[in-house]
Scaffold this motif. Structure first.
Motif, mmCIF file in Angstrom:
data_model
loop_
_atom_site.group_PDB
_atom_site.id
_atom_site.type_symbol
_atom_site.label_atom_id
_atom_site.label_comp_id
_atom_site.label_asym_id
_atom_site.label_seq_id
_atom_site.Cartn_x
_atom_site.Cartn_y
_atom_site.Cartn_z
ATOM 1 N N THR A 231 -73.033 -7.930 -24.811
ATOM 2 C CA THR A 231 -73.225 -7.258 -26.090
ATOM 3 C C THR A 231 -72.877 -5.777 -25.965
ATOM 4 O O THR A 231 -73.237 -5.126 -24.989
ATOM 5 C CB THR A 231 -74.683 -7.407 -26.577
ATOM 6 O OG1 THR A 231 -74.983 -8.793 -26.715
ATOM 7 C CG2 THR A 231 -74.877 -6.718 -27.915
ATOM 8 N N HIS A 258 -62.685 -12.606 -35.368
ATOM 9 C CA HIS A 258 -63.819 -12.467 -34.448
ATOM 10 C C HIS A 258 -65.167 -12.477 -35.165
ATOM 11 O O HIS A 258 -66.127 -11.904 -34.645
ATOM 12 C CB HIS A 258 -63.694 -11.153 -33.658
ATOM 13 C CG HIS A 258 -62.434 -11.018 -32.878
ATOM 14 N ND1 HIS A 258 -62.126 -11.807 -31.798
ATOM 15 C CD2 HIS A 258 -61.385 -10.169 -33.037
ATOM 16 C CE1 HIS A 258 -60.947 -11.451 -31.301
ATOM 17 N NE2 HIS A 258 -60.474 -10.457 -32.038
ATOM 18 N N GLU A 260 -67.745 -14.440 -35.619
ATOM 19 C CA GLU A 260 -68.945 -14.835 -34.911
ATOM 20 C C GLU A 260 -69.357 -13.799 -33.873
ATOM 21 O O GLU A 260 -70.524 -13.723 -33.494
ATOM 22 C CB GLU A 260 -68.710 -16.186 -34.220
ATOM 23 C CG GLU A 260 -68.536 -17.359 -35.173
ATOM 24 C CD GLU A 260 -69.814 -17.716 -35.893
ATOM 25 O OE1 GLU A 260 -70.893 -17.507 -35.308
ATOM 26 O OE2 GLU A 260 -69.732 -18.186 -37.035
ATOM 27 N N LYS A 261 -68.389 -13.005 -33.416
ATOM 28 C CA LYS A 261 -68.649 -12.052 -32.343
ATOM 29 C C LYS A 261 -68.952 -10.649 -32.856
ATOM 30 O O LYS A 261 -69.428 -9.817 -32.093
ATOM 31 C CB LYS A 261 -67.447 -12.007 -31.391
ATOM 32 C CG LYS A 261 -67.157 -13.355 -30.734
ATOM 33 C CD LYS A 261 -65.910 -13.287 -29.875
ATOM 34 C CE LYS A 261 -65.613 -14.640 -29.236
ATOM 35 N NZ LYS A 261 -64.372 -14.592 -28.419
ATOM 36 N N GLN A 284 -71.678 -10.710 -39.255
ATOM 37 C CA GLN A 284 -70.676 -11.683 -38.835
ATOM 38 C C GLN A 284 -69.539 -11.765 -39.861
ATOM 39 O O GLN A 284 -68.900 -10.758 -40.135
ATOM 40 C CB GLN A 284 -71.344 -13.031 -38.558
ATOM 41 C CG GLN A 284 -72.258 -12.977 -37.362
ATOM 42 C CD GLN A 284 -72.812 -14.315 -36.923
ATOM 43 O OE1 GLN A 284 -73.413 -14.401 -35.871
ATOM 44 N NE2 GLN A 284 -72.642 -15.357 -37.679
ATOM 45 N N THR A 309 -71.330 -5.873 -31.199
ATOM 46 C CA THR A 309 -70.420 -6.992 -30.965
ATOM 47 C C THR A 309 -70.821 -7.766 -29.710
ATOM 48 O O THR A 309 -71.571 -7.267 -28.860
ATOM 49 C CB THR A 309 -68.966 -6.513 -30.802
ATOM 50 O OG1 THR A 309 -68.863 -5.726 -29.610
ATOM 51 C CG2 THR A 309 -68.521 -5.684 -31.995
ATOM 52 N N ARG A 310 -70.282 -8.966 -29.617
ATOM 53 C CA ARG A 310 -70.500 -9.794 -28.431
ATOM 54 C C ARG A 310 -69.144 -10.312 -27.963
ATOM 55 O O ARG A 310 -68.432 -10.983 -28.713
ATOM 56 C CB ARG A 310 -71.437 -10.956 -28.746
ATOM 57 C CG ARG A 310 -71.743 -11.850 -27.545
ATOM 58 C CD ARG A 310 -72.743 -12.938 -27.894
ATOM 59 N NE ARG A 310 -72.978 -13.827 -26.771
ATOM 60 C CZ ARG A 310 -73.815 -13.579 -25.764
ATOM 61 N NH1 ARG A 310 -74.506 -12.457 -25.766
ATOM 62 N NH2 ARG A 310 -73.964 -14.437 -24.767
ATOM 63 N N ASP A 311 -68.797 -9.984 -26.731
ATOM 64 C CA ASP A 311 -67.544 -10.436 -26.120
ATOM 65 C C ASP A 311 -66.313 -9.946 -26.862
ATOM 66 O O ASP A 311 -65.275 -10.615 -26.874
ATOM 67 C CB ASP A 311 -67.508 -11.971 -26.012
ATOM 68 C CG ASP A 311 -68.541 -12.505 -25.027
ATOM 69 O OD1 ASP A 311 -68.761 -11.843 -24.000
ATOM 70 O OD2 ASP A 311 -69.121 -13.576 -25.297
#
Length: 337
Positions: A231, A258, A260-261, A284, A309-311
């Motif tokens: 994250t 992106h 979902e991320k 999202q 954000t994630r990834d």
């Protein structure tokens, strides 16, 4: 527009205790609460009557109902029945999610469904976190960390059962996961219900105050990477007025690729097309309708967009925004700082 507040939080984190207190307060008499099961909330001591099947009127004046088929149909039915006089009118809604639920689909339901978005808007997403076991839960349960990351307000519960050191440890983890959410403590009663449920970005009178609050946090935020959680939280800044169409295309493409991320996005924009600042925010895939402020909340006139954000690497988002804005006005080749 009727605000829909979402109460989320992991299993056993105190969502039901929070709802019981809200349902008992006379100042929330114009509230409709949607739960999965009446029995889980324990309404016996505040029940007044059943006004129709599945809808209870409480002593405080609150309405409480269960989700019959899905949230969309439940909200439509509540609105229609209140408009017809079959149940009392309400000015806010509180929806409780299950302990393992992602609150983002609720936001999507209200933002994407045409009938709902004519009457309802998203208020605050409130996440409950237990002080005693919260640190372990956030470490071991990805759902709990996601719930915290999308929240506007965090209520740290059961603080009477935890040592101050343990509470501070949980709060530090919450700040790392979501640097922009306000954190409140409770021992089970006496929390600040107004700031949780009434004060939000969609309230025209409080928009500038709310924006100023998270911009102040953004001012001190560098790049935060949460070790082992993938994250990131960061701020993009652009000094020149930007083109709304270019920014809108960029954000749409970013979320399409992106969504979902990109857990949260909030921003205040200095647009060429507007003399006053415009606020954007999203969860999202879902971006709320942009909101115009009557004035800047601080002396800074730059556009600032904050991300959790994630990834997704900050550098990728930063460079793509730079390319879009430079394509519209090549002379403005300065990077989003």
């Amino acid at each position: 527009m009727i605000p829909v507040n979402v109460v989320t939080g992991f299993l056993g984190s105190g969502k039901t205790t929070l709802l019981r207190e809200v349902l008992a307060r006379p100042e929330f008499s114009d509230t409709a609460v949607i739960v999965n099961e009446f029995g889980e909330v324990g309404l016996d001591h505040i029940l007044l009557e059943e006004v129709e099947e599945g809808v209870l009127l409480l002593d405080s004046g609150c309405l409480c109902c269960t989700i019959r088929s899905d949230l969309q149909e439940t909200l439509k039915a509540l609105y229609d029945r209140a408009a017809a006089g079959a149940i009392p009118r309400f000015s806010r809604v509180v929806v409780e999610t299950t302990g393992l639920a992602d609150p983002a689909p609720i936001v999507s339901t209200i933002a994407a469904e045409p009938v709902l978005r004519n009457h309802f808007r998203i208020g605050n997403i409130i996440c409950t976190v237990e002080a005693v076991a919260g640190h372990a839960t956030l470490r071991d349960q990805p759902e709990a960390a996601k719930q915290v990351s999308v929240a506007d307000r965090i209520l740290l519960t059961k603080c009477d059962l935890a040592e101050e050191g343990a509470i501070a440890e949980v709060e530090a983890e919450l700040h790392r996961l979501n640097p922009f959410a306000e954190i409140w403590r409770t021992t089970g009663q006496g929390f600040n219900a107004d700031v949780l449920f009434r004060e939000d970005l969609g309230d025209a009178e409080r928009r500038a105050t709310e924006v100023a609050r998270w911009l102040e946090k953004a001012h001190t935020l560098g790049h935060h990477h949460i070790e082992d959680s993938h994250t990131n939280s960061f701020v993009l800044r652009y000094e020149h007025p930007i083109d709304w169409t270019a920014f809108g295309v960029w954000l749409t493409m970013l979320l399409h690729a992106h969504g979902e991320k990109v857990i949260r996005v909030k921003g205040i924009l200095n647009l060429r097309e507007s003399e006053t600042p415009v606020v954007i925010q999203g969860v999202q895939h879902v971006v709320h309708p942009p909101m115009h402020l009557t004035h800047w909340p601080d002396a800074d006139r730059s556009s600032r967009i904050v991300f959790i954000t994630r990834d997704v690497e900050e550098a990728a988002i930063r460079s793509s925004l730079r390319r879009f804005l430079a394509a519209v006005r090549p002379a403005d080749s300065e990077a989003a700082a």
